[in-house]
Structure formats: C-alpha cells, structure tokens
Design a protein around this motif. Structure first.
Motif, mmCIF file in Angstrom:
data_model
loop_
_atom_site.group_PDB
_atom_site.id
_atom_site.type_symbol
_atom_site.label_atom_id
_atom_site.label_comp_id
_atom_site.label_asym_id
_atom_site.label_seq_id
_atom_site.Cartn_x
_atom_site.Cartn_y
_atom_site.Cartn_z
ATOM 1 N N VAL A 3 0.863 -1.178 0.000
ATOM 2 C CA VAL A 3 0.000 0.000 0.000
ATOM 3 C C VAL A 3 0.901 1.229 0.000
ATOM 4 O O VAL A 3 1.779 1.374 0.834
ATOM 5 C CB VAL A 3 -0.942 0.027 1.220
ATOM 6 C CG1 VAL A 3 -1.765 1.308 1.232
ATOM 7 C CG2 VAL A 3 -1.857 -1.192 1.208
ATOM 8 N N VAL A 4 0.663 2.087 -0.979
ATOM 9 C CA VAL A 4 1.407 3.340 -1.113
ATOM 10 C C VAL A 4 0.449 4.467 -0.731
ATOM 11 O O VAL A 4 -0.682 4.512 -1.213
ATOM 12 C CB VAL A 4 1.906 3.533 -2.561
ATOM 13 C CG1 VAL A 4 2.593 4.866 -2.718
ATOM 14 C CG2 VAL A 4 2.814 2.385 -2.967
ATOM 15 N N ILE A 5 0.913 5.357 0.145
ATOM 16 C CA ILE A 5 0.095 6.511 0.528
ATOM 17 C C ILE A 5 0.732 7.756 -0.061
ATOM 18 O O ILE A 5 1.898 8.047 0.189
ATOM 19 C CB ILE A 5 -0.008 6.641 2.062
ATOM 20 C CG1 ILE A 5 -0.665 5.404 2.665
ATOM 21 C CG2 ILE A 5 -0.797 7.902 2.424
ATOM 22 C CD1 ILE A 5 -0.699 5.396 4.186
ATOM 23 N N GLU A 6 -0.062 8.464 -0.864
ATOM 24 C CA GLU A 6 0.382 9.721 -1.458
ATOM 25 C C GLU A 6 -0.536 10.821 -0.948
ATOM 26 O O GLU A 6 -1.724 10.594 -0.757
ATOM 27 C CB GLU A 6 0.312 9.661 -2.984
ATOM 28 C CG GLU A 6 1.198 8.586 -3.581
ATOM 29 C CD GLU A 6 1.072 8.490 -5.093
ATOM 30 O OE1 GLU A 6 0.125 9.070 -5.663
ATOM 31 O OE2 GLU A 6 1.921 7.828 -5.693
ATOM 32 N N SER A 7 0.020 11.996 -0.738
ATOM 33 C CA SER A 7 -0.814 13.102 -0.276
ATOM 34 C C SER A 7 -0.616 14.306 -1.182
ATOM 35 O O SER A 7 0.466 14.525 -1.724
ATOM 36 C CB SER A 7 -0.499 13.461 1.175
ATOM 37 O OG SER A 7 0.830 13.899 1.309
ATOM 38 N N THR A 8 -1.678 15.061 -1.336
ATOM 39 C CA THR A 8 -1.631 16.274 -2.140
ATOM 40 C C THR A 8 -1.259 17.459 -1.250
ATOM 41 O O THR A 8 -1.336 17.382 -0.021
ATOM 42 C CB THR A 8 -2.998 16.553 -2.788
ATOM 43 O OG1 THR A 8 -3.962 16.767 -1.741
ATOM 44 C CG2 THR A 8 -3.436 15.394 -3.675
ATOM 45 N N ARG A 9 -0.901 18.531 -1.874
ATOM 46 C CA ARG A 9 -0.584 19.758 -1.139
ATOM 47 C C ARG A 9 -1.802 20.233 -0.347
ATOM 48 O O ARG A 9 -1.672 20.672 0.799
ATOM 49 C CB ARG A 9 -0.134 20.843 -2.102
ATOM 50 C CG ARG A 9 0.296 22.111 -1.400
ATOM 51 C CD ARG A 9 0.830 23.102 -2.361
ATOM 52 N NE ARG A 9 1.821 22.411 -3.189
ATOM 53 C CZ ARG A 9 2.631 22.980 -4.041
ATOM 54 N NH1 ARG A 9 2.587 24.275 -4.196
ATOM 55 N NH2 ARG A 9 3.472 22.292 -4.758
ATOM 56 N N ALA A 78 -8.651 8.779 -2.696
ATOM 57 C CA ALA A 78 -8.898 7.819 -3.776
ATOM 58 C C ALA A 78 -8.163 6.540 -3.420
ATOM 59 O O ALA A 78 -7.070 6.582 -2.842
ATOM 60 C CB ALA A 78 -8.400 8.361 -5.106
ATOM 61 N N VAL A 79 -8.773 5.428 -3.752
ATOM 62 C CA VAL A 79 -8.135 4.124 -3.583
ATOM 63 C C VAL A 79 -8.078 3.487 -4.966
ATOM 64 O O VAL A 79 -9.101 3.233 -5.585
ATOM 65 C CB VAL A 79 -8.915 3.213 -2.615
ATOM 66 C CG1 VAL A 79 -8.246 1.855 -2.505
ATOM 67 C CG2 VAL A 79 -9.064 3.871 -1.248
ATOM 68 N N PHE A 90 -3.293 4.839 -2.051
ATOM 69 C CA PHE A 90 -4.214 5.731 -1.354
ATOM 70 C C PHE A 90 -3.731 7.149 -1.634
ATOM 71 O O PHE A 90 -2.640 7.516 -1.212
ATOM 72 C CB PHE A 90 -4.182 5.500 0.155
ATOM 73 C CG PHE A 90 -4.892 4.262 0.638
ATOM 74 C CD1 PHE A 90 -4.927 3.099 -0.095
ATOM 75 C CD2 PHE A 90 -5.514 4.271 1.872
ATOM 76 C CE1 PHE A 90 -5.563 1.967 0.366
ATOM 77 C CE2 PHE A 90 -6.150 3.140 2.356
ATOM 78 C CZ PHE A 90 -6.183 1.990 1.608
ATOM 79 N N THR A 91 -4.529 7.931 -2.344
ATOM 80 C CA THR A 91 -4.188 9.329 -2.605
ATOM 81 C C THR A 91 -5.074 10.200 -1.726
ATOM 82 O O THR A 91 -6.298 10.170 -1.849
ATOM 83 C CB THR A 91 -4.389 9.690 -4.091
ATOM 84 O OG1 THR A 91 -3.643 8.783 -4.897
ATOM 85 C CG2 THR A 91 -3.919 11.111 -4.365
#
Length: 128
Positions: A3-9, A78-79, A90-91
């Motif tokens: 599982v990769v977790i990415e986050s936006t600004r 988003a998944v 996971f964004t």
C-alpha cells in the motif's frame, strides 16, 4: 499487496490546520486502513463512503471515497488498486469538516475527471 500513501498539497495544508490531537487521530485512521487493506480489503471498503454519485462517468467507476475521522471530520481520498504491480495507492486529497464535504468532493471529482467530462462535451457538440 503493498500500500502506497500519497498526499496532495491541499491535504497537507488541511492537516496542518488541525490541532495536534485531531492530526494524530487522522493519521492513525489512515494508517489503520492502509495496514488492513492487504489482508482485509472488504473491511476497509466498508469504512469508506461515497457521499455523492458522480454523473457523467459512463462505464467508469469513481475511486473517490471519504473516511470518517471523527463526528465532524472527513478525509477525501482515492483508492486505486494496481494488480500488475501488486499495490494499492491511497491518494489523500483533503481533510474537511462535514459541512464542507460535498463542495470539496465535487471540486476534486471535477478536477480528476475533467478529461472524461470534456470528452463527453466534445461528443455531444459533434452530434448536435
């Protein structure tokens, strides 16, 4: 499955606005979902909600969800499952109060799916 977790600004800015306690709870809930996802995917999806139907996606299904953090706080994310690389992404888009959820959700959906929506507009224009 990784599982990769990415986050936006925007997510990071929203998170920075929270109290230390609320921030810790939000991070813990997100991490709990990410940890459970590889072995208990169904359980994680049961915790996620789609507050609005997004019309105009035709055969596509939106990967946008909300995660309840507290009585009045939600994370919009988003998944996306990628079976080729054996991972789920996971964004994290926003952390918002419940009274802002619909507007934030619609804004994110419009941004994510603008290509699909604009393609439909071009098709309708050609038919007319």
């Amino acid at each position: 499955m990784d599982v990769v977790i990415e986050s936006t600004r925007s997510f990071e800015q929203d998170l920075d606005q929270l109290s230390t306690d609320k921030k810790a709870i939000a991070v813990q809930k997100i991490n709990d979902c990410a940890t459970l996802f590889p072995t208990q995917k169904g359980s994680v999806y049961q915790k996620l909600r789609r507050p609005l139907l997004i019309s105009g996606l035709n055969e596509y299904e939106s990967s946008l969800y909300t995660l309840r953090i507290s009585k009045d706080l939600r994370v919009i994310l988003a998944v996306d499952e990628d079976p080729i690389f054996g991972q789920a992404i996971f964004t994290l888009f926003r952390v918002v109060n419940c009274d802002e959820i619909n507007q934030a959700y619609q804004g994110i959906a419009a941004s994510l799916y603008q290509e699909i929506f604009s393609h439909q507009d071009r098709e309708i224009a050609r038919i007319s």
